[in-house]
Design an enzyme around this catalytic site. Structure first.
Site, short mmCIF file in Angstrom:
data_model
loop_
_atom_site.label_atom_id
_atom_site.label_comp_id
_atom_site.label_asym_id
_atom_site.label_seq_id
_atom_site.Cartn_x
_atom_site.Cartn_y
_atom_site.Cartn_z
N ASN A 1 0.81 -1.23 0.00
CA ASN A 1 0.00 0.00 0.00
C ASN A 1 0.84 1.28 0.00
OD1 ASN A 1 0.66 -0.77 2.64
ND2 ASN A 1 -1.02 0.39 3.50
N GLU B 1 3.49 -4.97 12.28
CA GLU B 1 2.50 -3.90 12.11
C GLU B 1 1.42 -4.45 11.18
OE1 GLU B 1 4.98 -0.58 10.93
OE2 GLU B 1 5.52 -0.21 13.01
N CYS C 1 -3.31 1.39 6.42
CA CYS C 1 -3.76 0.61 7.58
C CYS C 1 -4.47 1.49 8.60
CB CYS C 1 -2.57 -0.07 8.23
SG CYS C 1 -1.28 1.11 8.68
N GLU D 1 7.21 0.43 16.86
CA GLU D 1 8.37 0.99 16.18
C GLU D 1 8.24 2.51 16.23
OE1 GLU D 1 9.84 -0.96 12.67
OE2 GLU D 1 8.94 -2.85 13.23
N1 LIG Z 1 -0.07 -1.68 10.95
C1 LIG Z 1 0.58 -1.14 9.95
O1 LIG Z 1 1.47 -0.31 10.12
C2 LIG Z 1 0.23 -1.52 8.53
C3 LIG Z 1 0.76 -0.77 7.50
C4 LIG Z 1 0.43 -1.08 6.19
C5 LIG Z 1 -0.40 -2.17 5.91
N2 LIG Z 1 -0.90 -2.89 6.92
C6 LIG Z 1 -1.79 -4.01 6.62
O2 LIG Z 1 -1.31 -4.72 5.47
C7 LIG Z 1 -2.38 -5.30 4.74
C8 LIG Z 1 -2.25 -4.94 3.27
O3 LIG Z 1 -1.00 -5.35 2.80
P1 LIG Z 1 -0.76 -6.72 2.00
O4 LIG Z 1 -2.05 -7.19 1.38
O5 LIG Z 1 0.45 -6.54 1.17
O6 LIG Z 1 -0.43 -7.74 3.17
P2 LIG Z 1 0.01 -9.26 3.03
O7 LIG Z 1 0.03 -9.77 4.43
O8 LIG Z 1 -0.80 -9.97 2.02
O9 LIG Z 1 1.48 -9.21 2.42
C9 LIG Z 1 2.51 -8.48 3.02
C10 LIG Z 1 3.84 -9.09 2.67
O10 LIG Z 1 3.94 -10.39 3.25
C11 LIG Z 1 4.34 -11.33 2.26
N3 LIG Z 1 3.79 -12.62 2.65
C12 LIG Z 1 2.55 -13.11 2.41
N4 LIG Z 1 2.42 -14.35 2.95
C13 LIG Z 1 3.60 -14.63 3.55
C14 LIG Z 1 4.09 -15.76 4.27
N5 LIG Z 1 3.33 -16.84 4.49
N6 LIG Z 1 5.36 -15.73 4.74
C15 LIG Z 1 6.14 -14.63 4.53
N7 LIG Z 1 5.74 -13.55 3.84
C16 LIG Z 1 4.48 -13.54 3.36
C17 LIG Z 1 3.80 -10.75 0.97
O11 LIG Z 1 4.45 -11.31 -0.14
C18 LIG Z 1 4.08 -9.27 1.17
O12 LIG Z 1 5.43 -8.97 0.90
C19 LIG Z 1 -3.63 -4.74 5.39
O13 LIG Z 1 -4.15 -5.69 6.28
C20 LIG Z 1 -3.12 -3.52 6.18
O14 LIG Z 1 -3.90 -3.12 7.27
C21 LIG Z 1 -0.60 -2.61 8.22
O1 LIG Z 2 -0.60 1.55 5.92
C1 LIG Z 2 -0.13 1.83 7.01
C2 LIG Z 2 0.61 3.03 7.21
C3 LIG Z 2 1.59 3.06 8.11
C4 LIG Z 2 2.33 4.24 8.24
C5 LIG Z 2 3.53 4.29 8.83
O2 LIG Z 2 4.13 3.22 9.29
C6 LIG Z 2 4.25 5.52 9.00
O3 LIG Z 2 3.77 6.59 8.63
O4 LIG Z 2 5.37 5.41 9.53
#
Ligand SMILES: NC(=O)c1ccc[n+]([C@@H]2O[C@H](COP(=O)([O-])OP(=O)(O)OC[C@H]3O[C@@H](n4cnc5c(N)ncnc54)[C@H](O)[C@@H]3O)[C@@H](O)[C@H]2O)c1
Ligand SMILES: O=C/C=C/C=C(\O)C(=O)O
Length: 492
Positions: free
Chosen positions: A161, A260, A294, A473
């Site tokens: 994202n 995260e 997120c 973090e």
């Molecule tokens: N809390 C935060 O700071 C934060 C920030 C951004 C996004 N997010 C969350 O991320 C999600 C969207 O991102 P996404 O769809 O790319 O997430 P995702 O979990 O599908 O993938 C994230 C990463 O993990 C890898 N991955 C997937 N399965 C794996 C496994 N079994 N082992 C190791 N690596 C693996 C993917 O290839 C990718 O690089 C949403 O749920 C969003 O809320 C959280």
């Molecule tokens: O999609 C989630 C966004 C997270 C944002 C940060 O981790 C940041 O601004 O440092």
């Protein structure tokens, strides 16, 4: 802006031990605006991940491990300067991979990518450790103090994202603390990580310190990293269910983990808010990046006396959003990341309709009568009328959608906002000072914004409660996670 997409039509390579390497396994990198293939990506296999781990370990015990803190920080500043020097290319690559707007890529994603290196390169110089004087029976005492060491080989696994922003948010402090890295970007967004490898190379980061492997999660580069004996820590941003899979995969190696994860963030809007600011801020918090941050709010709780007026005003904002080509300066919102994700978001819209939602605006996919009809667009959507137990009110959609529920009493709003398996972020809109502090302090989340949203200070703790993550973090929290203190006890 120069809209040349770097490496368009060619193969994005892995970066291992200071060399760019392809593989015999290629996958397509697709532009979600019109469904065209931008380039192909070389998927790293197990042998290549082994090579990356070996190169990283050699760098840790070699040139990188021997640099002074000052020398390390100078190099990290060079990386930030290198991103700035190729700013237009980073912007074009991020826009092509994600379809996000030129405005967003040039004001949020890429500047923060560079800032992450500068902030942590400066901050690590003032990282301190504890020191205690300890009484002993002979009266002479002992002195305890800690020295920080790097964790070692850190796997950085990033989502799609905010690709450069979120990857550098982890790898900059990890490198500042002296670690060696194997980064894996999302398979959906491999481009800016590849450019970053080129910047690292040109900045003179010693070989093996930063390695990049492309691929997927299960049975691919992601899993090869999380199960690898030579990987000491995994820092991950992504879905909660992926976090859970990584935790299981990393358990045998007892790796250090920082997660995260997802959110289902609530916004509470009181009738004593500054109405126009609350509407504008909430529109931003719901629709920025197509709701694919997120921290975006997907559940709104609005005090009953202003409910109808607020819903109407947010509808006006949603319908004014210009959805379209990323390069168009007037574009507010692009597509979601992929056709697969579009189908998921649309299925949530349908589930809301099936549950009896009132669709205030949106609820489907737009049509354009041009190449964008091959893209992954969904409409900004506002829903009302659902129970708090509805699927779309409970689960993270990760799209440009919110459901709005009215409330009467403050306690009721707090209880509904906290009734979630997630605990990442919240917003509170009120001009009552006491209420602002009181309500914000009761939110079960890692970060609560009052009268704002996504206002970031990189020194503050950042992370989530419940399904939204493990650890914090940001600032010293990052540096502490990426460091391994050794306590030294000296008998005086
Ligand atoms: N809390 C935060 O700071 C934060 C920030 C951004 C996004 N997010 C969350 O991320 C999600 C969207 O991102 P996404 O769809 O790319 O997430 P995702 O979990 O599908 O993938 C994230 C990463 O993990 C890898 N991955 C997937 N399965 C794996 C496994 N079994 N082992 C190791 N690596 C693996 C993917 O290839 C990718 O690089 C949403 O749920 C969003 O809320 C959280
Ligand atoms: O999609 C989630 C966004 C997270 C944002 C940060 O981790 C940041 O601004 O440092």
């Amino acid at each position: 802006m120069k809209n040349t997409i770097p490496h368009a039509g060619s193969v994005l390579k892995n970066y291992i031990g200071g060399e760019f390497v392809s593989s015999d396994q290629l996958f397509d990198n697709v532009n979600p605006v019109d469904g065209t293939v931008i380039n192909q990506v070389a998927e790293a296999n197990q042998i290549m991940v082994d090579q990356a781990v070996n190169a990283a370990q050699a760098a840790l015990h070699g040139e990188w491990g021997k640099l002074s803190l000052e020398q390390r920080c100078v190099l990290l500043h060079k990386v930030a300067d290198g991103i700035d020097a190729r700013f237009d290319e980073f912007v074009a690559a991020e826009m092509a991979d994600t379809g996000k707007s030129f405005f967003q890529a040039r004001t949020i994603d890429i500047p923060r990518g560079a800032a992450n290196f500068r902030v942590f390169a400066d901050m690590v110089k003032s990282q301190s450790t504890e020191c205690f004087h300890t009484d002993t029976p002979d009266g002479k005492g002992a002195l305890n103090y800690a020295v920080n060491k790097p964790l070692g080989v850190v796997a950085v696994i990033a989502p799609w994202n905010l690709p450069l922003l979120l990857m550098t948010w982890k790898l900059a402090p990890a490198m500042a603390a002296g670690n060696v890295i194997i980064a894996k970007p999302s398979e959906e967004t491999p481009a800016t990580a590849t450019l970053l490898a080129e910047v690292m190379h040109d900045a003179g980061i010693p070989k093996g310190v930063f390695n990049l492997v492309h691929g997927f999660g299960h049975k691919s580069a992601g899993e090869f990293l999380t199960t690898h004996k030579g990987v000491d820590a995994v820092t991950f941003t992504g879905e909660s269910s992926t976090g859970s899979a990584i935790m299981k995969a990393s358990a045998d190696g007892v790796k250090a983990l920082s997660f995260e994860l997802g959110g289902k963030n609530a916004g509470i809007i009181f009738d004593d808010c500054d109405f126009d600011e609350a509407v504008a801020g909430t529109a931003r918090s719901v629709f920025t990046n197509g709701g694919q941050v997120c921290l975006c709010t997907e559940r709104l709780y609005v005090q009953r006396s202003i409910f109808d007026k607020f819903v109407a005003a947010l509808k006006v904002k949603a319908e004014a959003l210009n959805i379209g080509w990323p390069l168009d300066e007037t574009t507010d919102m692009g597509p979601v990341i992929s056709h697969k994700h579009r189908d998921k978001v649309l299925a949530y819209y349908q589930s809301a309709i099936d549950d009896g939602a009132t669709v205030v605006t949106g609820g489907g996919a737009p049509t354009f009568d041009d190449a964008r009809d091959n893209g992954a667009f969904v409409q900004p959507t506002i829903l009302t009328g659902l129970s708090e137990q509805s699927k779309i009110v409970k689960e993270e959609v990760f799209g440009p959608v919110c459901h709005i529920t009215p409330f009467d009493q403050e306690e009721e709003a707090v209880a509904m906002a906290n009734d979630s398996d997630y605990g990442l972020a919240a917003t509170v809109w009120t001009t009552n000072l006491q209420r602002a502090h009181r309500v914000a302090g009761q939110m079960d989340v890692g970060i609560c914004w009052v009268n704002s949203w996504y206002l970031r200070d990189l020194r503050t703790p950042f992370g989530g409660m419940k399904l939204s993550g493990v650890g914090r973090e940001g600032g010293v929290h990052s540096l502490n996670f990426y460091s391994e203190p050794t306590n030294i006890c000296i008998k005086l």
